[in-house]
Design a protein around this motif. Structure first.
Motif, PDB file in Angstrom:
ATOM      1  N   ALA A  15     -26.279 -51.047  16.834  1.00 14.23           N
ATOM      2  CA  ALA A  15     -26.910 -49.675  17.129  1.00 14.23           C
ATOM      3  C   ALA A  15     -26.031 -48.659  17.655  1.00 14.23           C
ATOM      4  N   ARG A  16     -25.115 -49.404  18.830  1.00 13.62           N
ATOM      5  CA  ARG A  16     -24.396 -48.803  19.431  1.00 13.62           C
ATOM      6  C   ARG A  16     -23.062 -48.214  18.677  1.00 13.62           C
ATOM      7  N   ARG A  17     -22.568 -49.109  17.776  1.00 13.96           N
ATOM      8  CA  ARG A  17     -21.571 -48.645  17.007  1.00 13.96           C
ATOM      9  C   ARG A  17     -21.888 -47.900  15.897  1.00 13.96           C
ATOM     10  N   TRP A  18     -23.075 -47.837  15.461  1.00 16.42           N
ATOM     11  CA  TRP A  18     -23.573 -46.993  14.252  1.00 16.42           C
ATOM     12  C   TRP A  18     -23.748 -45.554  14.863  1.00 16.42           C
ATOM     13  N   ASN A  19     -24.264 -45.525  16.040  1.00 17.05           N
ATOM     14  CA  ASN A  19     -24.597 -44.264  16.676  1.00 17.05           C
ATOM     15  C   ASN A  19     -23.098 -43.580  17.309  1.00 17.05           C
ATOM     16  N   GLU A  20     -22.419 -44.376  17.570  1.00 16.52           N
ATOM     17  CA  GLU A  20     -21.080 -43.936  17.981  1.00 16.52           C
ATOM     18  C   GLU A  20     -19.943 -43.499  16.721  1.00 16.52           C
ATOM     19  N   ARG A  21     -20.521 -43.653  15.689  1.00 18.38           N
ATOM     20  CA  ARG A  21     -19.739 -43.580  14.480  1.00 18.38           C
ATOM     21  C   ARG A  21     -18.409 -44.479  14.377  1.00 18.38           C
ATOM     22  N   ALA A  22     -18.529 -45.429  14.960  1.00 13.91           N
ATOM     23  CA  ALA A  22     -17.235 -46.420  14.883  1.00 13.91           C
ATOM     24  C   ALA A  22     -16.372 -46.499  13.488  1.00 13.91           C
ATOM     25  N   GLU A  23     -17.324 -46.370  12.441  1.00 14.66           N
ATOM     26  CA  GLU A  23     -16.574 -46.458  11.117  1.00 14.66           C
ATOM     27  C   GLU A  23     -15.941 -45.062  10.820  1.00 14.66           C
ATOM     28  N   GLU A  24     -16.202 -44.043  11.283  1.00 16.39           N
ATOM     29  CA  GLU A  24     -15.538 -42.769  11.120  1.00 16.39           C
ATOM     30  C   GLU A  24     -14.291 -42.701  12.093  1.00 16.39           C
ATOM     31  N   ARG A  25     -14.371 -43.005  13.188  1.00 11.00           N
ATOM     32  CA  ARG A  25     -13.502 -42.979  13.973  1.00 11.00           C
ATOM     33  C   ARG A  25     -12.128 -44.054  13.573  1.00 11.00           C
ATOM     34  N   SER A  26     -12.610 -45.095  12.955  1.00  8.04           N
ATOM     35  CA  SER A  26     -11.474 -46.037  12.793  1.00  8.04           C
ATOM     36  C   SER A  26     -10.698 -45.891  11.372  1.00  8.04           C
ATOM     37  N   GLU A  27     -11.343 -44.689  10.726  1.00  9.09           N
ATOM     38  CA  GLU A  27     -10.643 -44.257   9.372  1.00  9.09           C
ATOM     39  C   GLU A  27      -9.415 -43.887   9.486  1.00  9.09           C
ATOM     40  N   ALA A  28      -8.999 -43.077  10.375  1.00  5.51           N
ATOM     41  CA  ALA A  28      -7.814 -42.661  10.953  1.00  5.51           C
ATOM     42  C   ALA A  28      -6.756 -43.595  10.972  1.00  5.51           C
ATOM     43  N   ASP A  29      -7.030 -44.759  11.858  1.00  9.10           N
ATOM     44  CA  ASP A  29      -6.063 -45.772  11.663  1.00  9.10           C
ATOM     45  C   ASP A  29      -5.817 -46.415  10.436  1.00  9.10           C
ATOM     46  N   TYR A  30      -6.870 -46.784   9.575  1.00  7.84           N
ATOM     47  CA  TYR A  30      -6.383 -47.188   8.151  1.00  7.84           C
ATOM     48  C   TYR A  30      -5.417 -46.108   7.346  1.00  7.84           C
ATOM     49  N   ARG A  31      -5.863 -44.850   7.454  1.00 11.44           N
ATOM     50  CA  ARG A  31      -5.189 -43.986   6.621  1.00 11.44           C
ATOM     51  C   ARG A  31      -3.756 -43.740   7.175  1.00 11.44           C
ATOM     52  N   GLN A  32      -3.438 -43.812   8.285  1.00  9.32           N
ATOM     53  CA  GLN A  32      -2.048 -43.937   9.016  1.00  9.32           C
ATOM     54  C   GLN A  32      -1.239 -44.868   8.496  1.00  9.32           C
ATOM     55  N   LEU A  33      -2.024 -46.192   8.498  1.00  8.91           N
ATOM     56  CA  LEU A  33      -1.262 -47.379   8.069  1.00  8.91           C
ATOM     57  C   LEU A  33      -0.854 -47.588   6.312  1.00  8.91           C
ATOM     58  N   GLY A  34      -1.592 -46.691   5.659  1.00  2.00           N
ATOM     59  CA  GLY A  34      -1.790 -46.648   4.100  1.00  2.00           C
ATOM     60  C   GLY A  34      -2.496 -47.685   3.388  1.00  2.00           C
ATOM     61  N   ALA A  35      -3.785 -48.011   4.366  1.00  2.96           N
ATOM     62  CA  ALA A  35      -4.428 -48.923   3.656  1.00  2.96           C
ATOM     63  C   ALA A  35      -5.774 -48.090   3.479  1.00  2.96           C
ATOM     64  N   VAL A  36      -6.782 -48.974   2.528  1.00  2.00           N
ATOM     65  CA  VAL A  36      -8.054 -48.280   2.438  1.00  2.00           C
ATOM     66  C   VAL A  36      -9.008 -49.412   2.486  1.00  2.00           C
ATOM     67  N   ARG A  37     -10.277 -49.185   2.704  1.00  2.00           N
ATOM     68  CA  ARG A  37     -11.379 -50.112   2.792  1.00  2.00           C
ATOM     69  C   ARG A  37     -12.325 -49.860   1.615  1.00  2.00           C
ATOM     70  N   ILE A  38     -12.326 -50.961   1.146  1.00  2.00           N
ATOM     71  CA  ILE A  38     -13.125 -51.079  -0.534  1.00  2.00           C
ATOM     72  C   ILE A  38     -14.337 -52.010  -0.158  1.00  2.00           C
ATOM     73  N   THR A  39     -15.505 -51.288  -0.280  1.00  4.92           N
ATOM     74  CA  THR A  39     -16.781 -51.894  -0.132  1.00  4.92           C
ATOM     75  C   THR A  39     -17.224 -52.501  -1.417  1.00  4.92           C
TER      76      THR A  39
END
Length: 370
Positions: free
Chosen positions: A62-86
């Protein structure tokens, strides 16, 4: 709630839970089965507990969902040149969806389109003989030139040789890492890692920053087998990790192939055993291609044509030595005896073929075709 928002929330929940420490595959499935994303935007601990999460899991989710952890980490993947595929995304491989416990999320860098191509896994010992290295290089190159994507684990030995041989060919190659996507292991494969990022594809199921632990490597073997139509084993001793991949391929009802080796070689004991148990014996790429040629259409056979075209660019002497080394590795003395060439001319031919990256010299002054 419109369809786009629904799908976006579902993907966000999968990534959030997948990247939350202490929450595993089965716990995520509870949220998926309950379609938890469909009810509330602001999920709380009670929402997660209601579908079967433990109290500690519900609180952190619940904490990570409401803190928008997924959105905040997106920049780290973008900077690395990586993508997340569900598992919801179009890019996610259909074959991988069929395995037990498919990864909810894949992390990838490089040519994402390779995930949608027909593929064959190539695995084997980390300490191959010259025979094993030669077989891995020749088979991986020919199969990739014919349109099959080579999948392996970027380990030293057979894995690395297969990746190197397939990189420049039509089918390309995918490395499934037993670490998070930014971690290079083994360290000696730094150059190969960089080449795979540029020309092939790196894949992991582990989020950025995941600490490495031994169990992660056997776990990734199911992905190697799951991405592939079949698994080819080249040199594996009894108890080898390659057998885990072969066993998983069999469990998934995929094909298993094996390259035979000398009966007195410990590094061929497992591959010879697989053949005794019903794995298809592979003496050349054609033994595999005949199983999948219908999937490749016009691509089939390009590996043979490329080999023939390469011979046309050789001098008469270079072509003779190259053909000898395609059959098996030899020392310079053996090549001198087999070809009858003067040592001076033979030395010049070996240098030229090495410069053209058609052969390489191994320890003990043994030459082998690439």
């Amino acid at each position: 709630m419109n369809e786009m928002t629904y799908d976006a929330l579902k993907k966000k929940l999968l990534i959030t839970l997948h990247e939350t420490p202490g929450i595993g595959w089965h716990t995520i499935k509870k949220a998926v089965d309950a379609e938890l994303w469909a009810y509330e935007r602001e999920l709380d601990a009670a929402s997660f507990a209601a579908v079967g999460f433990r109290k500690d899991q519900a609180a952190i989710a619940a904490r990570r969902w409401n803190e928008r952890a997924e959105e905040r980490s997106e920049a780290d993947y973008r900077q690395l040149g990586a993508v997340r595929i569900t598992i919801l995304d179009e890019e996610y491989p259909d074959l991988l969806k069929e395995i037990p416990q498919p990864p909810w999320v894949l992390y990838a860098m490089g040519r994402i389109e390779l995930l949608r191509r027909p593929a064959i896994a190539v695995v084997g010992t980390r300490q191959p003989t010259a025979y094993g290295r030669h077989a891995a290089g020749q088979l991986a190159r020919d199969l990739a030139a014919s349109g099959l994507t080579i999948v392996s684990g970027m380990a030293r030995g057979i894995d690395s040789r297969a990746h190197e041989a397939a990189l420049e060919e039509e089918g390309g190659t995918i490395a499934v890492l037993g670490t998070s996507i930014e971690t290079i292991y083994p360290r000696e494969n730094h150059s190969l890692y960089r080449s795979l990022k540029q020309k092939g594809l790196l894949v992991s199921e582990y989020p950025l920053g995941t600490p490495s632990r031994p169990g992660m490597f056997p776990q990734r073997n199911r992905i190697i087998a799951g991405l592939s139509l079949g698994t080819l084993v080249i040199e594996a001793a009894a108890g080898s990790g390659s057998l885990i991949t072969a066993d998983q391929a069999l469990d998934m009802q995929r094909d298993v192939f094996a390259v035979p080796g000398p009966i007195n070689s410990p590094k061929s004991s497992a591959t010879n055993g697989l053949i005794k148990q019903g794995a298809k014996l592979v003496a050349g790429s054609g033994d595999i291609m005949e199983e999948y040629r219908f999937m490749l259409g016009a691509c089939g056979g390009t590996g043979v044509r490329k080999a023939e075209e390469a011979l046309e660019t050789f001098s008469k002497e270079e072509a003779e030595i190259y053909r000898l080394l395609q059959n098996s590795p030899h020392t310079a003395d053996e090549l001198h005896e087999l070809s009858g060439m003067p040592f001076g001319l033979l030395h010049s031919v070996l240098i030229n073929l090495s410069i053209k990256r058609k052969i390489e010299q191994q320890s003990g002054s043994i030459y082998m075709a690439l």
